[in-house]
Design a protein around this motif. Structure first.
Motif, PDB file in Angstrom:
ATOM      1  N   ARG A  77      15.576  -6.203  -2.405  1.00  0.00           N
ATOM      2  CA  ARG A  77      15.389  -4.893  -3.026  1.00  0.00           C
ATOM      3  C   ARG A  77      14.282  -4.946  -4.072  1.00  0.00           C
ATOM      4  N   GLU A  78      14.271  -6.017  -4.884  1.00  0.00           N
ATOM      5  CA  GLU A  78      13.219  -6.162  -5.888  1.00  0.00           C
ATOM      6  C   GLU A  78      11.857  -6.343  -5.220  1.00  0.00           C
ATOM      7  N   ALA A  79      11.824  -7.143  -4.149  1.00  0.00           N
ATOM      8  CA  ALA A  79      10.560  -7.339  -3.420  1.00  0.00           C
ATOM      9  C   ALA A  79      10.092  -6.023  -2.803  1.00  0.00           C
ATOM     10  N   ALA A  80      11.034  -5.269  -2.266  1.00  0.00           N
ATOM     11  CA  ALA A  80      10.686  -3.975  -1.677  1.00  0.00           C
ATOM     12  C   ALA A  80      10.178  -3.018  -2.757  1.00  0.00           C
ATOM     13  N   ALA A  81      10.811  -3.059  -3.931  1.00  0.00           N
ATOM     14  CA  ALA A  81      10.366  -2.203  -5.035  1.00  0.00           C
ATOM     15  C   ALA A  81       8.960  -2.599  -5.475  1.00  0.00           C
ATOM     16  N   ARG A  82       8.706  -3.916  -5.549  1.00  0.00           N
ATOM     17  CA  ARG A  82       7.360  -4.374  -5.918  1.00  0.00           C
ATOM     18  C   ARG A  82       6.351  -3.963  -4.847  1.00  0.00           C
ATOM     19  N   ALA A  83       6.731  -4.141  -3.579  1.00  0.00           N
ATOM     20  CA  ALA A  83       5.823  -3.764  -2.481  1.00  0.00           C
ATOM     21  C   ALA A  83       5.557  -2.265  -2.508  1.00  0.00           C
ATOM     22  N   LEU A  84       6.601  -1.478  -2.784  1.00  0.00           N
ATOM     23  CA  LEU A  84       6.424  -0.027  -2.873  1.00  0.00           C
ATOM     24  C   LEU A  84       5.493   0.325  -4.028  1.00  0.00           C
ATOM     25  N   ALA A  85       5.692  -0.334  -5.165  1.00  0.00           N
ATOM     26  CA  ALA A  85       4.810  -0.076  -6.314  1.00  0.00           C
ATOM     27  C   ALA A  85       3.372  -0.473  -5.980  1.00  0.00           C
ATOM     28  N   ASP A  86       3.210  -1.614  -5.312  1.00  0.00           N
ATOM     29  CA  ASP A  86       1.863  -2.039  -4.899  1.00  0.00           C
ATOM     30  C   ASP A  86       1.253  -1.027  -3.948  1.00  0.00           C
ATOM     31  N   GLN A  87       2.044  -0.566  -2.988  1.00  0.00           N
ATOM     32  CA  GLN A  87       1.539   0.419  -2.026  1.00  0.00           C
ATOM     33  C   GLN A  87       1.147   1.710  -2.737  1.00  0.00           C
ATOM     34  N   GLN A  88       1.981   2.127  -3.690  1.00  0.00           N
ATOM     35  CA  GLN A  88       1.663   3.349  -4.429  1.00  0.00           C
ATOM     36  C   GLN A  88       0.386   3.176  -5.240  1.00  0.00           C
ATOM     37  N   GLN A  89       0.212   1.976  -5.839  1.00  0.00           N
ATOM     38  CA  GLN A  89      -1.024   1.717  -6.583  1.00  0.00           C
ATOM     39  C   GLN A  89      -2.223   1.729  -5.650  1.00  0.00           C
ATOM     40  N   GLN A  90      -2.062   1.119  -4.476  1.00  0.00           N
ATOM     41  CA  GLN A  90      -3.161   1.092  -3.513  1.00  0.00           C
ATOM     42  C   GLN A  90      -3.480   2.510  -3.024  1.00  0.00           C
ATOM     43  N   ILE A  91      -2.443   3.296  -2.783  1.00  0.00           N
ATOM     44  CA  ILE A  91      -2.657   4.680  -2.353  1.00  0.00           C
ATOM     45  C   ILE A  91      -3.375   5.455  -3.452  1.00  0.00           C
ATOM     46  N   GLU A  92      -2.949   5.259  -4.692  1.00  0.00           N
ATOM     47  CA  GLU A  92      -3.579   5.954  -5.812  1.00  0.00           C
ATOM     48  C   GLU A  92      -5.034   5.500  -5.968  1.00  0.00           C
ATOM     49  N   ALA A  93      -5.256   4.183  -5.820  1.00  0.00           N
ATOM     50  CA  ALA A  93      -6.626   3.668  -5.906  1.00  0.00           C
ATOM     51  C   ALA A  93      -7.480   4.237  -4.774  1.00  0.00           C
ATOM     52  N   ALA A  94      -6.905   4.296  -3.578  1.00  0.00           N
ATOM     53  CA  ALA A  94      -7.641   4.854  -2.434  1.00  0.00           C
ATOM     54  C   ALA A  94      -7.919   6.336  -2.662  1.00  0.00           C
ATOM     55  N   ARG A  95      -6.945   7.051  -3.214  1.00  0.00           N
ATOM     56  CA  ARG A  95      -7.139   8.472  -3.507  1.00  0.00           C
ATOM     57  C   ARG A  95      -8.254   8.654  -4.535  1.00  0.00           C
TER      58      ARG A  95
END
Length: 190
Positions: A77-95
């Motif tokens: 769950r913690e790894a998934a939360a970190r991966a989700l946060a990373d994905q959100q950061q990457q999406i925000e950076a891409a945006r």
């Protein structure tokens, strides 16, 4: 304690009919109680030595497996939360990058548009200048042509009037000199 055990053994050996007791199940019987207790203790010792450790080990193993599964789930769950946060950061950076690229594209488009408009204006000005020069050249040619024709007509008219044909070269020169002395605006007015 040995006295108690011996007493129990002696009472157990006496048959219920001899002791005067009936075989009622609800009445206490010392011998039966003793053997039940002995059987229970022996069975308890056998179970304690052979079965209980296996049961306890199985329960502990199961408990340990459950705890590990819970810990694994927490880690996942913690790894998934970190991966989700990373994905959100990457999406925000891409945006943000897309916004930047769009803004740069607009700026480049505006620059290209302005440059094209400027080039078009410059081409229009060149075309207008060229057209003006061509018109001026055509005007000069037309004026020169008209002068030549006027000279021709004047010579033809003068030869008719004089009835004598002078030298064509000399006549032409006289008329051209005369016509060139007349301003262009004066020739247009007449």
């Amino acid at each position: 304690m040995t006295n108690i055990v011996l007493a129990l053994l002696q009472t157990a050996q006496v048959a219920p009919e001899e002791s005067g007791q009936s075989g009622d199940l609800l009445s206490p019987n010392g011998g039966l109680m003793f053997w039940t207790l002995v059987t229970f203790v022996i069975l308890f010792i056998i179970l304690a030595k052979l079965v209980f450790p296996k049961i306890t080990a199985a329960v502990e193993a199961r408990e340990k497996a459950l705890e590990e599964a819970i810990e694994g789930a927490k880690r996942d769950r913690e790894a998934a939360a970190r991966a989700l946060a990373d994905q959100q950061q990457q999406i925000e950076a891409a945006r943000n990058e897309a916004q930047k690229i769009i803004a740069e594209g607009r700026q480049v488009g505006e620059k290209v548009r302005a440059q094209m408009i400027e080039e078009t204006h410059a081409q229009q000005q060149q075309m207008l200048e060229r057209a003006r020069r061509e018109i001026e050249q055509e005007k000069e040619r037309a004026i020169n042509e008209m002068r030549r024709e006027a000279v021709e007509l004047a010579i033809a008219g003068a030869s008719k009037v004089i009835e004598q044909n002078l030298d064509d070269q000399a006549n032409r020169k006289i008329v051209e000199t005369f016509l060139s002395s007349i301003p262009a605006g004066g020739a247009n007015r007449g």
